[in-house]
Design a protein around this motif. Structure first.
Motif, short mmCIF file in Angstrom:
data_model
loop_
_atom_site.label_atom_id
_atom_site.label_comp_id
_atom_site.label_asym_id
_atom_site.label_seq_id
_atom_site.Cartn_x
_atom_site.Cartn_y
_atom_site.Cartn_z
N GLU A 163 0.83 -1.20 0.00
CA GLU A 163 0.00 0.00 0.00
C GLU A 163 0.87 1.26 0.00
N ARG A 164 2.07 1.15 0.53
CA ARG A 164 2.94 2.32 0.61
C ARG A 164 3.83 2.47 -0.62
N ILE A 165 4.27 1.36 -1.21
CA ILE A 165 5.24 1.46 -2.30
C ILE A 165 4.64 1.24 -3.68
N GLY A 166 3.49 0.58 -3.78
CA GLY A 166 2.93 0.25 -5.08
C GLY A 166 2.19 1.42 -5.71
N PRO A 167 1.70 1.22 -6.93
CA PRO A 167 1.80 0.02 -7.76
C PRO A 167 3.02 0.07 -8.69
N PHE A 168 3.19 -0.99 -9.49
CA PHE A 168 4.17 -0.94 -10.57
C PHE A 168 3.72 0.08 -11.61
N ASP A 169 4.66 0.76 -12.21
CA ASP A 169 4.37 1.80 -13.20
C ASP A 169 4.03 1.15 -14.54
N VAL A 170 2.78 1.25 -14.96
CA VAL A 170 2.33 0.60 -16.20
C VAL A 170 2.86 1.31 -17.44
N ASP A 171 3.42 2.49 -17.28
CA ASP A 171 3.98 3.21 -18.42
C ASP A 171 5.45 2.88 -18.66
N MET A 172 5.99 1.95 -17.88
CA MET A 172 7.38 1.55 -18.06
C MET A 172 7.42 0.14 -18.63
N PRO A 173 7.83 -0.02 -19.91
CA PRO A 173 7.89 -1.35 -20.51
C PRO A 173 9.03 -2.21 -19.96
N SER A 174 10.00 -1.59 -19.32
CA SER A 174 11.06 -2.33 -18.63
C SER A 174 11.55 -1.47 -17.46
#
Length: 286
Positions: A163-174
């Motif tokens: 909850e504090r660090i997420g989420p993964f960045d969906v705009d980063m392909p790698s």
């Protein structure tokens, strides 16, 4: 037996030939209180058939149109119900004691995030890790600026940490893991189970490291994000800015060698703006 439920998040995209081994390593776990959330990110191969061989109520299957590994992991975590979350890539494997040892270690030492040591397999052969990839323990934000020091398939974390660090960045392909773990290392010490309990495969077709160009640009994006987050103290900000300068220089030199002088100047100018305290749109770093 510890009755803590561990939610295993396994994203997959056209890796049916590897998926069976990953699944077998989950079923072999000595810690039996788990659920496996498999997020099929729009596979067009035999992924569904491979999953259909396993009739286990602990498996949660999620299908989505292809959106990338970040969106798949985010979707899996959104669907899970465990108080602990463990990530597993579909071409990696775990040794049977992985979940149990890691869970016990975190409970004993009070870690919100931890990882295990890993065995590297490249081209079907076991290889030794270079010293620079040695996994640290504790607080190591400054060290994590240079390179990603946390491997997704090795990790386990609490829902509170997510909850504090997420989420993964969906705009980063790698480099989406580098981006997330920068935030993690800023907020939490990271535990290390000093046993090689994860088998990490490399050199396989379809891996992001082999398919996505300009990884350096995505690392630059991650550093700009953390610098613009407003969460760094003076020392952390100085370290992050210096790391950004080094990566921009490397990227600019590579652009010059490929005859892309305009791109080299563009990214250097963006760095100068960040150095001067100006905010830049992240969509300029894709």
């Amino acid at each position: 037996m510890d009755d803590t439920l561990v939610s295993i998040i396994l994203p997959t995209y056209n890796r049916a030939s590897f998926l069976g081994a990953a699944l077998a390593s989950v079923f072999a776990q000595t810690h039996r209180q788990w659920e496996l959330v498999v997020v099929d990110d729009g596979s067009t191969d035999d992924t569904v058939d491979v999953l259909g061989r396993h009739d286990d109520p602990r498996i949660v299957y999620v299908h989505q149109e292809n959106q990338g590994v970040s969106a798949a992991r985010n979707a899996g975590i959104a669907r899970c119900s465990g108080e602990m979350v463990a990530l597993l890539d579909s071409d990696d494997e775990w040794l049977p004691a992985k979940l149990g040892r890691q869970l016990a270690y975190m409970q004993e030492h009070g870690y919100e995030i931890s990882q295990t040591e890993e065995i590297w397999i490249r081209g079907g052969r076991r290889v030794n890790q270079k010293a620079k990839y040695a996994k640290p323990e504790g607080w190591f934000f400054e060290r994590s600026l240079e390179m990603c020091l946390i491997s997704p398939s090795c990790t386990m974390f609490t829902r509170e940490a997510w909850e504090r660090i997420g989420p993964f960045d969906v705009d980063m392909p790698s480099c989406e893991d580098y981006d997330l773990w920068l935030r993690a290392c800023l907020h939490f010490p990271v535990g290390l189970v000093a046993e090689k309990l994860t088998i990490k495969h490399g050199g396989r077709p379809g891996q992001l490291s082999n398919c996505v160009p300009c990884a350096d640009l995505h690392r630059i994006r991650a550093l700009v994000k953390i610098l613009q987050s407003g969460k760094l103290d003076a020392a952390q900000g100085a370290a992050a800015l210096e790391a950004l300068r080094r990566k921009v220089e490397i990227y600019a030199q590579g652009s010059e060698k490929r005859g892309k002088s305009d791109e080299a100047k563009r990214v250097w100018n963006l760095f100068c703006m960040v150095r001067e305290g100006k905010r830049i749109p992240l969509n300029t770093l894709r």
